[in-house]
Each structure stands twice: as structure tokens, then as C-alpha cells.
Design a protein around this motif. Structure first.
Motif, PDB file in Angstrom:
ATOM      1  N   ALA A   1       3.030  13.394  -1.655  1.00 33.07           N
ATOM      2  CA  ALA A   1       2.754  14.734  -2.268  1.00 33.07           C
ATOM      3  C   ALA A   1       0.724  14.514  -1.480  1.00 33.07           C
ATOM      4  O   ALA A   1       0.125  15.915  -1.817  1.00 33.07           O
ATOM      5  CB  ALA A   1       2.199  15.096  -3.901  1.00 33.07           C
ATOM      6  N   GLY A   2       0.547  13.542  -1.179  1.00 34.10           N
ATOM      7  CA  GLY A   2      -0.438  13.738  -0.474  1.00 34.10           C
ATOM      8  C   GLY A   2      -0.769  13.853   0.399  1.00 34.10           C
ATOM      9  O   GLY A   2      -0.460  14.802   1.000  1.00 34.10           O
ATOM     10  N   PHE A   3      -2.531  13.326   1.472  1.00 35.57           N
ATOM     11  CA  PHE A   3      -2.892  14.072   2.534  1.00 35.57           C
ATOM     12  C   PHE A   3      -1.694  14.272   3.885  1.00 35.57           C
ATOM     13  O   PHE A   3      -1.045  15.224   4.677  1.00 35.57           O
ATOM     14  CB  PHE A   3      -4.113  14.297   2.162  1.00 35.57           C
ATOM     15  N   ILE A   4      -1.574  12.535   3.705  1.00 35.59           N
ATOM     16  CA  ILE A   4      -1.034  11.873   5.070  1.00 35.59           C
ATOM     17  C   ILE A   4       0.546  12.696   4.611  1.00 35.59           C
ATOM     18  O   ILE A   4       1.432  12.891   5.662  1.00 35.59           O
ATOM     19  CB  ILE A   4      -1.030  10.725   5.543  1.00 35.59           C
ATOM     20  N   GLY A   5       0.365  12.282   3.711  1.00 39.20           N
ATOM     21  CA  GLY A   5       2.092  12.390   3.155  1.00 39.20           C
ATOM     22  C   GLY A   5       2.889  13.780   3.039  1.00 39.20           C
ATOM     23  O   GLY A   5       4.499  13.231   3.533  1.00 39.20           O
ATOM     24  N   SER A   6       2.322  14.083   2.659  1.00 36.82           N
ATOM     25  CA  SER A   6       2.470  15.451   2.214  1.00 36.82           C
ATOM     26  C   SER A   6       2.812  16.100   4.311  1.00 36.82           C
ATOM     27  O   SER A   6       3.696  16.713   4.400  1.00 36.82           O
ATOM     28  CB  SER A   6       1.745  16.870   1.851  1.00 36.82           C
ATOM     29  N   ASN A   7       2.163  15.760   4.652  1.00 36.30           N
ATOM     30  CA  ASN A   7       2.013  16.448   5.833  1.00 36.30           C
ATOM     31  C   ASN A   7       3.450  15.695   6.788  1.00 36.30           C
ATOM     32  O   ASN A   7       4.025  16.019   7.711  1.00 36.30           O
ATOM     33  CB  ASN A   7       0.680  15.472   7.570  1.00 36.30           C
TER      34      ASN A   7
ATOM     35  N   GLY B   1      -5.062  18.312  -5.668  1.00 35.82           N
ATOM     36  CA  GLY B   1      -4.756  18.726  -4.958  1.00 35.82           C
ATOM     37  C   GLY B   1      -3.072  18.665  -4.419  1.00 35.82           C
ATOM     38  O   GLY B   1      -2.326  18.933  -3.535  1.00 35.82           O
ATOM     39  N   THR B   2      -2.527  17.044  -5.003  1.00 34.91           N
ATOM     40  CA  THR B   2      -1.280  17.004  -4.889  1.00 34.91           C
ATOM     41  C   THR B   2       0.069  18.380  -5.242  1.00 34.91           C
ATOM     42  O   THR B   2       0.777  18.011  -4.627  1.00 34.91           O
ATOM     43  CB  THR B   2      -0.724  15.641  -5.535  1.00 34.91           C
TER      44      THR B   2
END
Length: 357
Positions: free
Chosen positions: A10-16, A38-39
Motif C-alpha cells: 500500500a506504499g508508494f512503489i508497492g501500490s504502483n 497515504g497508505t
């Protein structure tokens, strides 16, 4: 098909990354503590786009039993969950150790004991190379430029000696080495990506991590940005879409790249100093960006540009998004998220910047 586990999904790179995998038809098991700002928004976004293809587990990587259970029966693991800030590691090194080393070790052990030959792709950092204090630089066009012609033309390669600085650098570096050794000692198919500065949509940047988005947020809101050091520091910034492609290709080519580490960044073509980046952001937001100054921070590198030739060759990576255009896209996304206006259409920002230079 078996699900794919993305820790920190659910983080920045992980969500992408999760978005890309789900769009390709995979079920994505997201393991995230939702501790970062933001997660929860990123998770809601993923679930609204992909529904039942998103299998969410709300847990911390320090819960080794749940982490091991989450890794059971998956076809691949992308390990992105981490304590990601140098500053936090300086104030709470024990937490940094438990998350970055302890969580990674527990995950590797779960895969080793399962004996299922499950691939693991690990998100490492350029901080494993230390502060690069032995390199000499000259100033040119508001940026540090290496005197060594090989470094100037190509950047820092994987042959650079490891030199861990700060608890964050030590914890990520130790995890990096554990991941590589589990391929060598136990045959677990792993690959390490040592990332430079990744930026892009869904980055909820703060001063301590995600600094490109943080700079843009402050600029959009008309607030000053604090620069630590002199602002001539150079980084090779990489759009998250290009980073996601590298992770996908590392998984798809794991038979060929298992046990290897690659530097992943924008490379020399996407190298930019903090001062140069702020000038571009000023063009995007329509006014000069206010700057406040402070001392250098521990472990800060005056220069890091990744030599990306090994990754490009082994992973079959194509051309990267130019930084001017990528930053403009991020500016548009952040403005829309925060209901702010941009005076310049972001699509024009890249060509305008190139014309001005």
C-alpha cells in the motif's frame, strides 16, 4: 493462479507495482501495516480498481508468524516493506533493525523452509555504497560533477565497494546481503534492486522520504523548502513506472538473474541537482520556490547517479521517462489530489524546460 505477495503493497512503489500486477490479471496479496501517511488512500484506490484481485493483510513485518503465513503458497514475493528514513533510523535504530533486518530475515527463512523455489525481489537502496566521500567533484551549472570521467559518463556501478553509513544504511545493507546469500547458500531465487530516487504518482512525500513529491507539495502550497547542505547535490531520479517495469522483469527473468544485485535509477540522462529541480518546479507552479537552508544530514551523498547498464542489459529495460516530463506529471497529479491549480499545462513543461536550457 497463486497470488503474488507484495509487502509494503500500500506504499508508494508497492501500490504502483500491485496495480500493474492486478491489471495483468494476477491476484495480489498486499501485506502492509498502513503506518505511513497515504497508505490507506492507496489501498482504497487499489481495491476500487481491482476488487477481489486485491487480497489485503493488515499486519506488520515484525509479526513473523503472520508474515510467514502470508508467504505460503504464493508464486512470487516482492519485498518492499521497510523503515525507509535515515532520520528515523538515527532516533530509533532498534525499530529500524527489527523491521529492515528482522522482517527480511523472517521472510527469507519462511521461503527457505517452504522449499518451493519461490522468487523474491528485494527493494534495496543506493545507501549501501555509503557517502562516496572518496570521490572528487567540480561545480558546473549548479551541480556537482565527478572528476573521474568513468563515473561522470556512466555513474556508480555495482562493482563499487559496499560501505554502510547510518543505521538505515546498515540495516538495508545487511538485508541486501542476506537476500543475495540466500540465493548462494540455499538456492532461494532472489534478486536485489538498489534504488536511487524513485518518484511519481501516489507518492505522499515527506521531508524524510519521498523528497521529490515533498518538494512539489511545498511548492504548490507556496511554502518554503528546507535544503540540507548546499543544494548542488545530484540524484538520478526515476519515474515509478520505469521502476515497476524493472521489478516485473526481474521476476520474469529470475532464472537468469537470481543471486544478482542491480543499481536501479534514472542514470546520467536523468541526473539533476536539487537547485536545478527547484528551478523546474518553479516553472511548473508559476513562481519561485522559497528555500531555507540547514546543515548537511548524516550519510548524505553529494552525488549519486546509478550506472544502469547492467540492469538494462540483464532485465531488457527500455528508454526511461525524461525527468522533466515525469516531474510535470507528478505535479499534475498532486495538484488534482489537493485541488490546486497549475499555471502551466504539465504536458508543456518538459519541452519548455528543454527550450529554456
Amino acid at each position: 493462479m497463486a497470488p503474488i505477495l507484495v509487502t509494503g503493497g500500500a506504499g508508494f512503489i508497492g501500490s504502483n507495482l500491485a496495480d500493474r500486477l492486478a491489471a495483468d490479471g494476477h491476484t495480489v496479496r498486499i501485506y502492509d501495516s498502513l503506518s505511513r501517511a497515504g497508505t490507506e488512500r492507496n489501498l482504497d484506490w487499489l481495491q476500487s480498481r481491482h476488487g477481489e484481485r486485491i487480497d489485503f493483510i493488515h499486519a506488520d513485518v515484525r509479526d513473523h508468524a503472520r508474515l510467514g503465513a502470508a508467504a505460503t503458497g504464493v508464486q512470487a514475493v516482492f519485498h518492499l516493506a521497510a523503515q525507509v528514513a535515515v532520520t528515523t533510523s538515527m532516533t530509533d535504530p532498534a525499530e529500524d533493525f527489527a523491521i529492515n533486518i528482522g522482517g527480511t530475515f523472517a521472510l527469507l527463512e519462511a521461503l527457505r523452509m517452504a522449499r518451493a523455489q519461490t522468487p523474491l525481489i528485494f527493494a534495496s537502496t543506493n545507501k549501501v555504497y555509503g557517502d562516496l566521500g572518496d570521490l572528487d567533484f567540480e561545480l558546473a551549472d549548479q551541480a556537482y560533477v565527478p572528476v573521474d570521467p568513468q563515473v561522470r559518463d556512466h555513474g556508480i556501478g555495482e562493482g563499487r565497494p559496499l560501505d554502510f553509513h547510518t543505521p538505515y544504511g546498515v540495516s538495508k545493507g545487511a538485508a541486501d546481503q542476506y537476500v543475495l546469500d540466500y540465493a548462494r547458500s540455499f538456492g532461494v531465487p532472489t534478486c536485489v534492486l538498489r534504488m536511487s530516487c524513485i518518484y511519481g504518482q501516489r507518492q505522499m512525500g515527506t521531508e524524510d522520504q519521498g523528497w521529490v513529491a515533498h518538494f512539489l507539495i511545498r511548492a504548490l502550497e507556496g511554502k518554503p523548502i528546507t535544503l540540507y547542505g548546499d543544494g548542488y547535490q545530484v540524484r538520478d531520479i526515476l519515474d515509478v513506472s520505469d521502476a515497476v517495469e524493472a521489478y516485473i522483469q526481474a521476476w520474469r527473468r529470475i532464472d537468469r538473474v537470481a543471486g544478482r544485485a542491480f543499481n536501479l535509477g534514472g542514470g546520467p540522462a536523468n541526473a539533476v541537482s536539487l537547485r536545478q529541480l527547484l528551478e523546474h518546479m518553479g516553472d511548473l507552479v508559476g513562481h519561485d520556490v522559497a528555500v531555507e537552508w540547514s546543515d548537511w544530514r548524516a550519510g548524505d551523498q553529494r552525488y549519486f547517479v546509478a550506472d544502469t547498464r547492467a540492469a538494462e542489459d540483464a532485465l531488457g529495460l527500455g528508454a526511461k521517462l525524461p525527468w522533466q516530463e515525469g516531474v510535470a506529471r507528478l505535479a499534475r497529479w498532486l495538484a488534482a489530489e489537493r485541488r490546486l491549480n497549475l499555471p502551466i499545462e504539465p504536458e508543456l513543461a518538459g519541452p519548455l524546460a528543454r527550450m529554456a536550457s
